[in-house]
Each structure stands twice: as structure tokens, then as C-alpha cells.
Design a protein around this motif. Structure first.
Motif, short mmCIF file in Angstrom:
data_model
loop_
_atom_site.label_atom_id
_atom_site.label_comp_id
_atom_site.label_asym_id
_atom_site.label_seq_id
_atom_site.Cartn_x
_atom_site.Cartn_y
_atom_site.Cartn_z
N LYS A 12 -34.72 41.91 -72.96
CA LYS A 12 -35.34 40.59 -73.08
C LYS A 12 -34.79 39.87 -74.32
O LYS A 12 -34.52 38.66 -74.27
CB LYS A 12 -36.86 40.74 -73.17
CG LYS A 12 -37.62 39.44 -73.24
CD LYS A 12 -39.12 39.72 -73.29
CE LYS A 12 -39.94 38.47 -73.48
NZ LYS A 12 -41.39 38.75 -73.58
N LEU A 69 -31.33 38.64 -73.54
CA LEU A 69 -31.43 37.53 -72.61
C LEU A 69 -31.83 36.25 -73.34
O LEU A 69 -31.22 35.19 -73.13
CB LEU A 69 -32.44 37.85 -71.51
CG LEU A 69 -32.75 36.75 -70.50
CD1 LEU A 69 -31.49 36.24 -69.82
CD2 LEU A 69 -33.76 37.25 -69.47
N ALA A 106 -34.47 32.18 -66.69
CA ALA A 106 -34.92 32.61 -68.01
C ALA A 106 -35.20 31.41 -68.91
O ALA A 106 -36.22 31.37 -69.60
CB ALA A 106 -33.88 33.53 -68.64
N LEU A 153 -28.13 41.28 -67.72
CA LEU A 153 -28.46 40.59 -68.97
C LEU A 153 -29.14 41.49 -70.01
O LEU A 153 -29.52 41.01 -71.08
CB LEU A 153 -29.33 39.37 -68.67
CG LEU A 153 -28.67 38.39 -67.67
CD1 LEU A 153 -29.65 37.36 -67.17
CD2 LEU A 153 -27.48 37.71 -68.31
N GLU A 159 -25.55 35.43 -62.21
CA GLU A 159 -25.94 35.44 -63.63
C GLU A 159 -26.45 34.07 -64.06
O GLU A 159 -27.42 33.97 -64.80
CB GLU A 159 -24.74 35.87 -64.48
CG GLU A 159 -25.12 36.19 -65.91
CD GLU A 159 -24.00 36.87 -66.66
OE1 GLU A 159 -23.78 36.48 -67.82
OE2 GLU A 159 -23.34 37.79 -66.11
N MET A 205 -30.02 33.16 -65.69
CA MET A 205 -30.13 32.45 -66.96
C MET A 205 -30.96 31.18 -66.80
O MET A 205 -31.79 30.86 -67.65
CB MET A 205 -28.73 32.11 -67.49
CG MET A 205 -27.94 33.31 -67.96
SD MET A 205 -28.49 33.91 -69.56
CE MET A 205 -27.88 32.60 -70.59
#
Length: 196
Positions: A49, A52, A14, A46, A7, A11
Motif C-alpha cells: 500500500k 502504491l 488507487a 504494485l 497497471e 493506479m
């Protein structure tokens, strides 16, 4: 691989993608590819969008707040604590330019609910600064208004310093302290009354 590690990789990917491309231009495909996972796995961990992006804002806000809070804690003089807080702020934004782009530009540009998430972080930092200004003034003053002005100046200077200007964090902190401490010193000398 443990879920929390996977994760965190997603992240990180992202934040990098949102910071460099913006929320609208970023794609879940691109984030998945950068993280080295499948797109369905990103959605599984997640979700959407929007979720996230919100998670990225929250995580990066917590990280920035943690370094500023750690720098201003303690029993030292207000001037030293404020200077340390500014240095921590500018160092963090320089070392994490994608995270700073998400917090300073992308979150606010997308409107609600993202702007509110970024504003929470700003309000907490302004709270630390107001407390230090109040301690330095040793009397009544508009500590909250001054804190808002200082935080706004710090955000603008971080954006400029992290751009083509390439100002070092220590230089940015010293520049802002030079600008504000004369005024705060005046507050201290006059018991918080700038009209004297």
C-alpha cells in the motif's frame, strides 16, 4: 490485457480511492474492486500500500508538472506565460480532483516519505514561477520568496475553488493574476526594488 493498461487501471482506482478516502481509510480490497481485478494482482503489480501510494503521488506530480511546464514554455512575455501556467494549473486540478487531493492534502498529511514526494513537485513549480518573476522584475528581487508565496496562494485557491465554491479555472487564474501582477508590475517599474 497488456500489463501497462492493467497497471494504469489499478493506479487510476488507487488515486480515486486515496483522494476520496485518504491513505489510512483506503484499502487494497477497495482499490482492487474498483479496478476490477483481484487483490493479489494489485500486490503483484504494485506491491505494498505504501509503494502504491508513493507511485500515485509520483504519477500525479509528473502529470501536473507536465501541463504547467508546457504552459509556461516559450518566448512570450512573462505575464502571459505566468497567466498560462496558472490557468493550466487550475484547469488540471479542477479536472483531476482526486489527484489534487492526493497531492495537496493526503501526501502531506501522512508525513514522510510521502510529504517529500509532494514537496518535490511544489519545488519544481516554484522554480518555474521564480524564473518568470525574475524575467518580469528585470532586476534584483527575491524571486524565490515571491514564487513560494504565489505557489502557496495557488494551492490554497485550488483547494477552495474545487470545493463548494465551485470557481472555474479561468476565474481562479484571473483572480490570482489580479492579485499578484500589480506587485510584479511594481517590481518591473522599480527594477526589482519594492522599497521605491
Amino acid at each position: 490485457m497488456p500489463r501497462e493498461v492493467r497497471e494504469r487501471q489499478m493506479m487510476d482506482a488507487a488515486v480515486r480511492t486515496f483522494g476520496r478516502r485518504g491513505y489510512q481509510a483506503a484499502s487494497m480490497d477497495e482499490i482492487a474492486e474498483l479496478a476490477g481485478v483481484s487483490k493479489p494482482l494489485v500486490y503483484l503489480y504494485l506491491h505494498s500500500k505504501e509503494e502504491l501510494f508513493t507511485s500515485c503521488i509520483r504519477r500525479e506530480s509528473r502529470a501536473l508538472l507536465a501541463v504547467v511546464a508546457a504552459a509556461v514554455e516559450g518566448e512570450g512575455a512573462a505575464e502571459e506565460r505566468l497567466s498560462a501556467g496558472l490557468l493550466a494549473f487550475f484547469t488540471h486540478t479542477a479536472e483531476h480532483p482526486d489527484a489534487w487531493a492526493v497531492l495537496s492534502r493526503q501526501a502531506r498529511a501522512q508525513g514522510e516519505p510521502f510529504a517529500t514526494e509532494a514537496e518535490r513537485m511544489r519545488a519544481e513549480i516554484a522554480g518555474y514561477v521564480a524564473e518568470l518573476i525574475g524575467a518580469a522584475a528585470q532586476g534584483p528581487c527575491d524571486a524565490e520568496g515571491l514564487a513560494q508565496a504565489l505557489v502557496g496562494a495557488a494551492e490554497s485557491l485550488a483547494n477552495w475553488a474545487n470545493g463548494p465554491a465551485g470557481m472555474l479555472p479561468r476565474q481562479a487564474a484571473a483572480t490570482l493574476m489580479s492579485l499578484v501582477w500589480a506587485g510584479l508590475g511594481s517590481l518591473t517599474a522599480h527594477g526589482g526594488d519594492l522599497s521605491k
